[in-house]
Design an enzyme around this catalytic site. Structure first.
Site, short mmCIF file in Angstrom:
data_model
loop_
_atom_site.label_atom_id
_atom_site.label_comp_id
_atom_site.label_asym_id
_atom_site.label_seq_id
_atom_site.Cartn_x
_atom_site.Cartn_y
_atom_site.Cartn_z
N ALA A 163 24.90 35.03 -47.35
CA ALA A 163 24.56 35.95 -46.43
C ALA A 163 25.76 36.23 -45.37
O ALA A 163 25.85 37.09 -44.73
CB ALA A 163 23.13 35.62 -45.95
N TYR A 164 26.31 35.09 -45.07
CA TYR A 164 27.38 34.84 -43.92
C TYR A 164 28.55 35.85 -44.24
O TYR A 164 29.17 36.85 -43.44
CB TYR A 164 27.67 33.55 -43.79
CG TYR A 164 28.97 33.36 -42.67
CD1 TYR A 164 28.54 33.31 -41.53
CD2 TYR A 164 30.35 33.38 -43.16
CE1 TYR A 164 29.41 33.08 -40.49
CE2 TYR A 164 31.33 33.18 -42.28
CZ TYR A 164 30.90 32.99 -40.93
OH TYR A 164 31.82 32.95 -39.91
#
Length: 259
Positions: A163-164
């Site tokens: 997700a980063y």
């Protein structure tokens, strides 16, 4: 005009007000310090009160004009409250730096909605909300600078980007959308893209000497980044001399991205 006067005309931030999120440590702290030493009045926004107080004390001891606001930017109400409190210190900002971030990187197969939501809230939604709050005012005054701190993960997936990486890729797209909206009115919007930098945000990788050495070997300079490596680029993008630079992703990575 002598050299000092010429450089001051190009890069001085005298008379400008900056808000820097995530400025209590790492790259954000280095950028906040650089803007303050270049003449801006700087408000640092983060959660860590001790880190905030230390950063501001260091700057004020050097004659800079700086203050801090402790806030949690992980929710919409917190972002809105922080924006108003920060703008109430030295006035509406001319410069907004979004450096606050969260770096949770479980394997994709184990990435839960809680990590996804927390990552997007701080890394993407907070910069969007702060831009929406301050960008139109900057445009109305005919001058503004918005700077986001992105990541190599916006461009390549490695060490479990998860997700980063998605949030940082979207952040760079946000900068381009903001540039499209506001650059005709004197507001530039850009991102700084670090390589691997030894900061608290990268504590997980920093604790592995082999991975740290491997990442350094991927650069052209032979070393990993330091927070202070971002000072010059930040002052340039925050100032009057960068008025024709907008919608860009500026890599400050020792050549990591081209090696």
């Amino acid at each position: 005009m002598d050299a000092r006067g010429y450089l001051s005309e190009l890069f001085s931030l005298d008379g400008l007000v900056a808000i820097v999120t995530g400025g209590s440590s790492g790259i954000g702290r280095a950028v906040a310090g650089a803007l303050a030493r270049a003449g801006a009045s700087v408000v640092i926004v983060a959660r860590d009160e001790a880190g905030l107080a230390g950063a501001v004390a260091e700057l004020t001891a050097q004659g800079c004009r700086a203050a801090w606001v402790s806030a949690d930017l992980g929710g919409r109400d917190g972002v809105r409250e922080a924006a108003e409190r920060a703008a109430g210190v030295f006035g509406e900002p001319d410069i907004l730096v979004n450096s606050a971030g969260i770096n949770l990187r479980p394997p994709m197969g184990k990435l839960g909605e809680d990590v996804w939501d927390a990552t997007m809230a701080l890394n993407l939604e907070a910069p969007y909300l702060l831009g929406r709050r301050f960008g139109p005012g900057m445009a109305g005054r005919g001058f503004g600078r918005i700077i986001h701190i992105s990541s190599q993960q916006a461009h390549r997936a490695f060490v479990q980007s998860g997700a980063y990486g998605v949030s940082k890729g979207a952040l760079e797209s946000l900068a381009r959308s903001q540039a499209e909206a506001w650059s005709p009115y004197g507001v530039t919007c850009n991102t700084l893209v670090p390589g691997f930098v030894m900061t608290p945000l990268n504590a997980r990788l920093s604790s592995d000497p082999e991975k740290v050495a491997a990442l350094a070997a991927r650069t052209l300079t032979g070393r990993n980044g330091l927070a202070e490596d971002f000072a010059g680029a930040a002052v340039f993008l925050a100032g009057r001399s960068s008025g024709y630079v907008t919608g860009q992703s500026v890599f400050v990575d020792g050549g990591f991205s081209v090696h």
